[in-house]
Structures are given as C-alpha cells and as structure tokens.
Write a protein that holds these residues in place. Sequence first.
Motif, PDB file in Angstrom:
ATOM      1  N   ALA A  51      22.267  17.134   6.257  1.00  0.00           N
ATOM      2  CA  ALA A  51      23.065  16.037   6.264  1.00  0.00           C
ATOM      3  C   ALA A  51      24.061  16.280   5.470  1.00  0.00           C
ATOM      4  O   ALA A  51      24.965  16.032   6.179  1.00  0.00           O
ATOM      5  CB  ALA A  51      22.443  14.410   6.002  1.00  0.00           C
ATOM      6  N   GLY A  52      24.136  16.367   4.711  1.00  0.00           N
ATOM      7  CA  GLY A  52      24.999  16.148   3.421  1.00  0.00           C
ATOM      8  C   GLY A  52      25.961  17.927   3.899  1.00  0.00           C
ATOM      9  O   GLY A  52      27.148  18.134   2.857  1.00  0.00           O
ATOM     10  N   GLU A  53      25.562  19.080   3.973  1.00  0.00           N
ATOM     11  CA  GLU A  53      26.221  20.371   4.293  1.00  0.00           C
ATOM     12  C   GLU A  53      26.945  19.937   5.774  1.00  0.00           C
ATOM     13  O   GLU A  53      28.195  20.316   6.327  1.00  0.00           O
ATOM     14  CB  GLU A  53      25.167  21.297   4.860  1.00  0.00           C
ATOM     15  CG  GLU A  53      24.441  21.703   3.709  1.00  0.00           C
ATOM     16  CD  GLU A  53      23.175  22.632   3.633  1.00  0.00           C
ATOM     17  OE1 GLU A  53      22.271  22.550   4.528  1.00  0.00           O
ATOM     18  OE2 GLU A  53      23.176  23.724   2.742  1.00  0.00           O
ATOM     19  N   MET A  54      26.485  19.056   6.058  1.00  0.00           N
ATOM     20  CA  MET A  54      27.060  18.715   8.162  1.00  0.00           C
ATOM     21  C   MET A  54      28.963  18.871   7.691  1.00  0.00           C
ATOM     22  O   MET A  54      29.703  18.883   8.150  1.00  0.00           O
ATOM     23  CB  MET A  54      27.267  17.639   8.821  1.00  0.00           C
ATOM     24  CG  MET A  54      25.251  17.502   9.067  1.00  0.00           C
ATOM     25  SD  MET A  54      26.045  19.527  10.498  1.00  0.00           S
ATOM     26  CE  MET A  54      24.545  19.344  11.275  1.00  0.00           C
ATOM     27  N   ALA A  55      29.308  17.709   6.340  1.00  0.00           N
ATOM     28  CA  ALA A  55      30.724  17.186   6.323  1.00  0.00           C
ATOM     29  C   ALA A  55      32.102  18.445   6.258  1.00  0.00           C
ATOM     30  O   ALA A  55      32.546  19.004   6.331  1.00  0.00           O
ATOM     31  CB  ALA A  55      31.263  16.581   4.480  1.00  0.00           C
ATOM     32  N   GLN A  56      31.161  20.286   5.441  1.00  0.00           N
ATOM     33  CA  GLN A  56      31.873  20.816   5.453  1.00  0.00           C
ATOM     34  C   GLN A  56      31.560  21.550   6.875  1.00  0.00           C
ATOM     35  O   GLN A  56      33.011  22.577   7.498  1.00  0.00           O
ATOM     36  CB  GLN A  56      31.270  22.153   5.599  1.00  0.00           C
ATOM     37  CG  GLN A  56      30.682  21.350   3.279  1.00  0.00           C
ATOM     38  CD  GLN A  56      29.680  22.691   2.643  1.00  0.00           C
ATOM     39  OE1 GLN A  56      30.164  23.851   2.868  1.00  0.00           O
ATOM     40  NE2 GLN A  56      29.161  22.163   1.785  1.00  0.00           N
ATOM     41  N   LEU A  57      31.869  21.172   8.457  1.00  0.00           N
ATOM     42  CA  LEU A  57      31.830  21.318   9.146  1.00  0.00           C
ATOM     43  C   LEU A  57      32.632  21.190   9.993  1.00  0.00           C
ATOM     44  O   LEU A  57      33.471  21.661  11.370  1.00  0.00           O
ATOM     45  CB  LEU A  57      30.951  21.391  10.378  1.00  0.00           C
ATOM     46  CG  LEU A  57      29.442  22.235   9.366  1.00  0.00           C
ATOM     47  CD1 LEU A  57      28.432  21.556  10.390  1.00  0.00           C
ATOM     48  CD2 LEU A  57      29.480  23.515   9.353  1.00  0.00           C
ATOM     49  N   GLU A  58      34.092  19.959   9.763  1.00  0.00           N
ATOM     50  CA  GLU A  58      35.008  19.289   9.907  1.00  0.00           C
ATOM     51  C   GLU A  58      36.067  20.710  10.739  1.00  0.00           C
ATOM     52  O   GLU A  58      36.222  20.245  11.995  1.00  0.00           O
ATOM     53  CB  GLU A  58      35.386  18.576   9.714  1.00  0.00           C
ATOM     54  CG  GLU A  58      36.363  17.914   9.969  1.00  0.00           C
ATOM     55  CD  GLU A  58      35.992  16.857  10.910  1.00  0.00           C
ATOM     56  OE1 GLU A  58      36.577  16.297  11.715  1.00  0.00           O
ATOM     57  OE2 GLU A  58      34.654  16.599  10.748  1.00  0.00           O
ATOM     58  N   ASN A  59      36.595  21.390  10.006  1.00  0.00           N
ATOM     59  CA  ASN A  59      37.234  22.621  10.223  1.00  0.00           C
ATOM     60  C   ASN A  59      36.995  22.682  11.802  1.00  0.00           C
ATOM     61  O   ASN A  59      37.541  23.177  12.105  1.00  0.00           O
ATOM     62  CB  ASN A  59      37.612  23.335   9.264  1.00  0.00           C
ATOM     63  CG  ASN A  59      38.894  24.389   9.704  1.00  0.00           C
ATOM     64  OD1 ASN A  59      39.597  24.024  10.256  1.00  0.00           O
ATOM     65  ND2 ASN A  59      38.332  25.177   8.894  1.00  0.00           N
TER      66      ASN A  59
END
Length: 119
Positions: A51-59
């Motif tokens: 879940a913490g890595e998901m923030a990097q996927l916004e682009n």
Amino acid sequence: MTDNDFAAVIGELDDLLDAEKRALLEGDLEQVGRLLERKESLIDLLSQLEAGEMAQLENLNTKVKRNQALLDHALQGIKSVSQRLAALRRVRDSLDTYDESGKRQTIDMNKESSLEKRA
C-alpha cells in the motif's frame, strides 16, 4: 518486490504508456493491440505492491486515464466513419423524396434504372 524491480516495472510501464499514446495519436490501432498484452502483465506486477508504494503510481495513473480517453475518442471516430459510410451507401442505393402531403417515398436506384432529363 524489491525497490529495483519496482523501479524497473514503473519505468517500463511509463515508456509503454508513452508508446501507446503515440500509437493512438497516429491512429495505429494494430500497435495499440500489440502493446496491450505487455501492459496487462506490467499492471499485474504492480497489483502485487504494498500500500505504501501505491503513492508513487499517481503519474502512471494520469497517463493511463489520458490514454483511455484517447482510445475512447478513437473508437468514437471509427463509429462515426462507419455510420457515415452506411449513410453514403443508402444514398447511392436509393433516393428519398416527399410528395405534396409530406409523405416520404423511397425510390430504389439500381443499375438498370436511369433518370431522364427533360428540357
């Protein structure tokens, strides 16, 4: 998934989405189809993220949404062309006229019939 693997998948998906955009803008739907399988496998890999890595996927999410909008517009254009071609076939094959009461009449135009002009 390690940080290096994660970065590699993100980078590859980012490049693939850019290639998909180019193909959509150029109207190369065959290339879009060829990219689809690889895109699906990369997205499957990303679904395994924490879940913490998901923030990097916004682009990437923004690019996916952009490409989906382009694909929707391409499909809409194809439908429009198809409808226009069908209308042109109808015009070529028949002629619609209206009588004095406003009732529509269709005259079938086949190769054997001809139109006579009078002076």
